[in-house]
Design an enzyme around this catalytic site. Structure first.
Site, PDB file in Angstrom:
ATOM      1  N   ASP A   1       0.776  -1.201   0.025  1.00 38.93           N
ATOM      2  CA  ASP A   1      -0.031   0.040   0.063  1.00 38.93           C
ATOM      3  C   ASP A   1       0.797   1.453  -0.049  1.00 38.93           C
ATOM      4  O   ASP A   1       0.384   2.226  -0.378  1.00 38.93           O
ATOM      5  CB  ASP A   1      -0.768   0.054   1.004  1.00 38.93           C
TER       6      ASP A   1
ATOM      7  N   GLU B   1       9.406 -10.624  -2.060  1.00 41.75           N
ATOM      8  CA  GLU B   1      10.345  -9.396  -1.969  1.00 41.75           C
ATOM      9  C   GLU B   1      11.892 -10.051  -2.106  1.00 41.75           C
ATOM     10  O   GLU B   1      12.783  -9.465  -2.541  1.00 41.75           O
ATOM     11  CB  GLU B   1      10.340  -8.569  -0.993  1.00 41.75           C
TER      12      GLU B   1
ATOM     13  N   HIS C   1       0.323   0.414  10.570  1.00 45.33           N
ATOM     14  CA  HIS C   1       0.686  -0.866  10.255  1.00 45.33           C
ATOM     15  C   HIS C   1       2.136  -0.835   9.578  1.00 45.33           C
ATOM     16  O   HIS C   1       2.380   0.222   9.011  1.00 45.33           O
ATOM     17  CB  HIS C   1      -0.459  -1.482   9.349  1.00 45.33           C
ATOM     18  N   HIS C   2       2.803  -1.941   9.798  1.00 44.58           N
ATOM     19  CA  HIS C   2       4.022  -2.251   9.191  1.00 44.58           C
ATOM     20  C   HIS C   2       5.292  -1.470   9.873  1.00 44.58           C
ATOM     21  O   HIS C   2       6.413  -1.397   9.399  1.00 44.58           O
ATOM     22  CB  HIS C   2       4.124  -1.920   7.595  1.00 44.58           C
TER      23      HIS C   2
ATOM     24  N   GLY D   1      26.926 -16.369  -1.376  1.00 45.02           N
ATOM     25  CA  GLY D   1      26.452 -17.795  -1.458  1.00 45.02           C
ATOM     26  C   GLY D   1      25.184 -17.906  -0.957  1.00 45.02           C
ATOM     27  O   GLY D   1      25.047 -18.925  -0.028  1.00 45.02           O
TER      28      GLY D   1
ATOM     29  N   ASP E   1      18.610 -29.546  -6.301  1.00 46.40           N
ATOM     30  CA  ASP E   1      17.265 -29.656  -5.888  1.00 46.40           C
ATOM     31  C   ASP E   1      16.990 -29.197  -4.401  1.00 46.40           C
ATOM     32  O   ASP E   1      15.963 -28.514  -4.417  1.00 46.40           O
ATOM     33  CB  ASP E   1      17.149 -31.146  -5.827  1.00 46.40           C
TER      34      ASP E   1
ATOM     35  N   ASN F   1      20.232 -34.752  -6.576  1.00 46.86           N
ATOM     36  CA  ASN F   1      21.029 -35.640  -5.857  1.00 46.86           C
ATOM     37  C   ASN F   1      20.841 -35.616  -4.410  1.00 46.86           C
ATOM     38  O   ASN F   1      21.701 -35.572  -3.454  1.00 46.86           O
ATOM     39  CB  ASN F   1      22.701 -34.966  -6.242  1.00 46.86           C
TER      40      ASN F   1
ATOM     41  N   GLY G   1      19.639 -33.703  -2.083  1.00 54.09           N
ATOM     42  CA  GLY G   1      19.809 -32.693  -0.687  1.00 54.09           C
ATOM     43  C   GLY G   1      20.869 -31.792  -1.107  1.00 54.09           C
ATOM     44  O   GLY G   1      21.219 -31.724  -2.053  1.00 54.09           O
TER      45      GLY G   1
ATOM     46  N   GLU H   1      26.948 -28.933   1.796  1.00 53.51           N
ATOM     47  CA  GLU H   1      26.908 -29.068   3.203  1.00 53.51           C
ATOM     48  C   GLU H   1      27.185 -30.646   3.939  1.00 53.51           C
ATOM     49  O   GLU H   1      27.795 -30.585   4.987  1.00 53.51           O
ATOM     50  CB  GLU H   1      25.126 -28.717   3.659  1.00 53.51           C
TER      51      GLU H   1
END
Length: 570
Positions: A39, A61, A124-125, A422, A452, A479, A481, A485
């Site tokens: 708004d 966003e 608001h916000h 990253g 994925d 693959n 996951g 990591e």
């Protein structure tokens, strides 16, 4: 209000602030504006089509910020519109990434009207504490310039300054646009004079001195090399880089973040240097050089395979947007663009060393293999054989970011990745922005390789691609996951697992029509056949490919970098 009316009457050619802002953006090359309506920005958005711009309504966003980043990397600058508080904060991760990686985004935030802000109204916000500057302060450290358009008397000046700073410093700027300023008047005649986007000139005497110092060491070197990194791209010195490579004949290498900065078909191009993760033969040449001309370096952990550079500062000349460092002597306030141009003009004939040969030939182990499993060692040279000049290639943080090091690009390829910041999921949003920019440039092919797990963070932008009739080719590497990591920590931990999705059918959920076609590729023969299919290679709508690869497979450079990251984390 009376003084404002008087000021408006005194203007010879009054124009609304929002129109002035969007016309200035159009002037510097922006044609599509990313963002999400709210708004406090709705009235401003009415001016977007009036100024010859296309509104790209993103799904959230954060994705819009990623998209603006990708768009800017192709077009040179971009615009993002969010609403006060809830909208702008959702975009901050993307803006921080753009700041980190020198990407110019004009972030326009629709704010409550100035009277409400002065009165500290409970709107608001807000945080409910009457502080309407808190969110702007959050953005200050990840913006190179902040323009608060609270008064129409200086609004046009602030807009021009914001866009200039965004362009010349190649970083995001923040523009606060209160609702009651949107249609306030400024001097429209200012639009007759384009914004000055030229770099501040170096001090001529100082620049000449730096050039002579560089040339002294360059002429004395027996085996100098050129190493090009990301800031050569971001700070628009690629013309100078190309001319230096051509004129000098020196062996030329890029870093992972510098992929695409140099024509990889050029006879001088020798491959990717990243310390221990370098292309075969590259490390030996670069590290044995007695002089490295390092252009636009960002020596981050992932860009150097875990800080495994072995280049001494005593043998290095660093060229940057704000300084030049010759060995251990630094020359501040000296932009590399002018220095490089004079070096090219004055260096004379050099005696370059030989350059390692770079190609997309498969390793012998893959050539001799009858295994149909799609491995990284097989995939990335094969991708290099399939790519075409002028393609835009995006790779996601993870296996794709590291795998692409082993792909030799055709000429004029734009590479987009986020090696320093990253943020997982970045590349799918960025792909939307890049594909929009490609459409504006005559529909260059836009190609994305994403994992994925990363896809699941920002998958909604497939919807934005469809609504804007964009036609990227998206490869989702399935693959099981978060592979990068796993290599850092928690190989069998549940937090590195993901719920399998039916990826190639997702565009249908988002409204893809008959023109859409998805693929599920599990063997080398299937991918080779797909790459040979001209209908697939040049399709006029989005295409998504599920590309199945082993859970435990990863590029060698990723394994090295992950091991270094794991050690550093301890």
């Amino acid at each position: 209000m009376v003084s404002s009316d008087i000021a408006t009457r005194e203007l010879e050619n009054p124009i609304d602030v929002a129109e002035y802002l969007f016309r200035r953006l159009h002037e510097v090359g922006v044609r599509s504006v990313h963002g999400v309506p709210g708004d406090y920005n709705l009235a401003a958005l009415d001016y977007v089509p009036k100024c010859g711009l296309n509104w790209v309504g993103n799904c959230n966003e954060l994705n819009a910020g990623y998209a603006a980043d990708g768009y800017a990397r192709v077009k040179g600058i971009s615009a993002l519109v969010t609403t006060f508080g809830v909208g702008e904060l959702s975009a901050l991760n993307a803006i921080a990434g753009a700041y980190s990686e020198f990407v110019p985004i004009v972030h326009i935030v629709g704010q409550p009207n100035t009277k409400s802000q002065r009165d500290g109204m409970l709107l608001h916000h807000t945080l409910g504490n009457g502080d309407f500057n808190v969110f702007t302060r959050m953005s200050e450290d990840i913006s190179c310039y902040v323009a608060r358009l609270n008064d129409p008397l200086d609004a046009a000046t602030l807009i021009d300054s914001a866009i200039r700073q965004c362009w010349i410093r190649s970083r995001p700027v923040y523009v606060a646009l209160p609702t009651d300023i949107v249609n306030a008047k400024v001097n429209g005649d200012r639009l007759k004079k384009p914004i000055d986007l030229s770099l501040p000139e170096n001090n001529p005497e100082k620049e000449d001195y730096v050039v002579e110092v560089v040339l002294k060491y360059l002429r004395a070197a027996k085996n100098p090399v050129i190493l090009v990194d990301a800031c050569a791209i971001r700070h628009r010195t690629l013309e100078e880089v190309h001319d230096l490579v051509e004129a000098s004949g020196l062996p030329t290498f890029v870093t992972p973040m510098g992929k695409g900065a140099v024509d990889e078909t050029h006879k001088n191009f020798g491959g990717v240097y990243a310390g221990n993760g370098s292309n075969p033969g590259v490390g030996e040449v670069v590290e044995s050089s007695d002089l490295v001309l390092s252009i636009g370096a960002i020596k981050s952990d992932f860009n150097t395979s875990g800080f495994t550079y072995r280049i001494g500062q005593l043998n290095t000349i660093d060229f940057h947007s704000t300084y030049v460092r010759v060995r251990y002597s630094e020359y501040p306030d000296t932009n590399m663009k002018g220095v490089l141009r004079k070096i090219i003009q004055r260096m004379g004939t050099l005696s370059p060393a030989s350059v390692p040969q770079v190609n997309n030939r498969l390793p012998d182990s893959e050539l001799k293999s009858s295994d149909q499993t799609i491995t990284h060692a097989w995939l990335w040279p094969t991708v290099g054989q399939w790519l075409k000049p002028h393609d835009i290639v995006l790779t996601e943080t993870g296996t794709a970011n590291f795998g692409i090091w082993d792909t030799r690009f055709p000429a004029q390829v734009t590479a987009i990745s986020q090696v320093l910041w990253g943020s997982i999921g970045y590349s799918l949003g960025s792909c939307q922005g890049a594909a929009m920019a490609a459409k504006e440039q005559g529909n260059r092919r836009t190609i994305l390789f994403i994992g994925d797990g990363s896809t699941q963070l920002t998958v909604q932008e497939l919807s934005t691609m469809l609504s804007n009739k964009l036609n990227p080719i998206i490869f989702v590497i399935c693959n099981e996951g978060y592979t990068i990591e796993r290599y850092i920590h928690g190989w069998d931990a549940s937090y590195n697992d993901i719920q399998p999705w039916d990826y190639f059918n997702i565009p249908k959920v988002f409204g893809a029509k008959e023109g859409y076609k998805g693929y599920r590729i599990k063997t080398r023969d299937e991918l080779t056949k797909l790459f040979a299919d001209q209908a697939f290679c040049h399709h006029d709508s989005l295409q998504l490919v599920e590309l199945y690869m082993p859970r435990e497979d990863a590029p060698a450079a990723l394994k090295l970098t992950a091991e270094a990251a794991a050690t550093l984390n301890k």
